[in-house]
Design an enzyme around this catalytic site. Structure first.
Site, PDB file in Angstrom:
ATOM      1  N   LYS A  31       0.846  -1.191   0.000  1.00  0.00           N
ATOM      2  CA  LYS A  31       0.000   0.000   0.000  1.00  0.00           C
ATOM      3  C   LYS A  31       0.883   1.243   0.000  1.00  0.00           C
ATOM      4  CE  LYS A  31      -4.110  -1.904   0.077  1.00  0.00           C
ATOM      5  NZ  LYS A  31      -5.032  -1.730  -1.050  1.00  0.00           N
ATOM      6  N   LYS A  88     -13.761  -7.870  -8.448  1.00  0.00           N
ATOM      7  CA  LYS A  88     -14.316  -7.971  -7.102  1.00  0.00           C
ATOM      8  C   LYS A  88     -15.831  -8.129  -7.169  1.00  0.00           C
ATOM      9  CE  LYS A  88     -10.518  -5.496  -4.938  1.00  0.00           C
ATOM     10  NZ  LYS A  88     -10.076  -4.357  -4.102  1.00  0.00           N
TER      11      LYS A  88
END
Length: 374
Positions: free
Chosen positions: A169, A271
């Site tokens: 991240k 997703k």
């Protein structure tokens, strides 16, 4: 469910289950993921068989929110209750006509209907999707955006457990030079070979993402969703020469076509809640197979139901085209089903029981927030 052709839905029950991350996830643009509400749905039938669905929207991540699921379900109750749940896409088509949009809420319904259909047929969902093509698939390990040295340590620890794909991240401190250090130190910590990619979750400017990419283009790394538009992501890919994985901006077939045309979809996160459940995710999967894009098959967040649903789609896909999957339930507590599959040496498989093969623990669910019956 011997008489399943005549089965009817008799009830809808919804629970809100707070899922707490084992560690807070810090992402670009001020986004965090600590405790997030997951909405767990059970669809009951007159044959005594139930199907389970789940959706867990991360706040400020996509146009979806947990508290929107209950009113959406109430709106769709007249369509669902009394209908035959076996054969998912006909009923989901009726749902989409009745309630436009709100794909995240409809994702939980779609997943539960696939679970019911699998149980009615006595087979796992992956059999209904064409059959299992692989025993298990590689996972990626996601590292929260903290100090570069600490992220490198976490990456090295993950490598020791068998993980070979690391998501780093980026952007939480709005410091492009720190992001360079994160990618460089993680790459150096785990050595050559394993996949490393840096994820901004749409939080970087085109300029900062380009500066980071150019500073690390001597490394074997991939960039993920630096900017909020496909055009900006394509510009970053062109300026840096680094492969690009898309996430937030790839959410339907139109966006997949556009990303392909722009040449910025080397890989893509498919997703469940972005697309609207297993039915729509399968269509997106097939389009990516046509385009030749690598796929990460997962969901935004959640526990064992969402994880299982994504895994059923993934193992029924050609393994050469699946970049990785995600065991969402490994990142949070409590587990909805403690007997659901867990990671082993960086890999995981779909449950083998009928339907999704997972059953939530009633003690974890608590009291429902919504109950609707015929």
């Amino acid at each position: 469910m011997s008489n399943y052709p005549d089965t009817q839905i008799t009830g809808l029950t919804l629970w809100k289950v707070p899922l707490t991350s084992h560690e807070t996830y810090y992402m670009a643009d001020g986004k965090t993921c600590a405790t997030v509400d997951s909405m767990v749905l059970r669809i009951d039938t007159d044959q005594g068989v139930s199907g389970w669905g789940e959706v867990c929207p991360i706040p400020h991540y996509l146009p979806a929110y947990a508290n929107g699921v209950a009113p959406a379900l109430a709106e769709l109750a007249p369509v669902l209750i009394g209908a035959n749940p076996i054969g998912v896409e006909a009923l989901m088509s009726a749902c989409r006509k009745h309630l436009l949009g709100h794909v995240y809420a409809q994702s939980a319904i779609d997943i539960a209907l696939w679970d019911l259909t699998g149980k009615a047929c006595g087979v796992p969902v992956f059999t209904l999707l064409g059959g299992r093509q692989v025993a298990d698939l590689p996972l990626y390990h996601s590292i929260t955006c903290i100090a570069p040295e600490e992220m490198a340590r976490i990456a090295k620890d993950a490598l020791a457990t068998g993980m070979r794909q690391i998501q780093v991240k980026l952007g939480a401190d709005d410091n492009w030079e720190a992001d360079v250090a994160r990618l460089r130190m993680v790459r150096e910590a785990i050595g050559p070979g394993p996949l490393v990619y840096g994820d901004w979750n749409c939080g970087a400017s085109r300029l900062d993402a380009t500066r980071v990419g150019r500073a690390v283009r001597d490394l074997d790394v991939m960039l993920e969703q630096p900017c909020a538009t496909l055009e900006e992501c394509a510009a970053v890919r062109s300026a840096t020469g680094l492969p690009m994985k898309l996430d937030e901006t790839a959410h339907d077939t139109v966006s997949l076509f556009k990303a392909y045309e722009l040449g910025c979809m080397d890989a893509v996160a498919l997703k469940l809640s972005k697309f609207g459940g297993i039915s729509e995710l399968r269509r997106a999967r097939d389009l990516c197979l046509h385009f030749g894009a690598k796929m990460c098959v997962e969901d935004t967040w959640g526990s064992d139901i969402a994880t299982a649903a994504a895994l059923h789609v993934a193992v029924s896909s050609p393994p050469a085209n699946v970049l990785n999957v995600c065991d969402l339930s490994n990142y949070v507590y409590p587990r909805l089903d403690p007997d659901a599959p867990v990671r082993s040496m960086g890999r995981i498989s779909a449950p083998a029981g009928p339907g999704l093969g997972v059953t939530p623990n009633p003690d974890v669910l608590g009291e429902p927030v919504l109950s609707l019956a015929a």
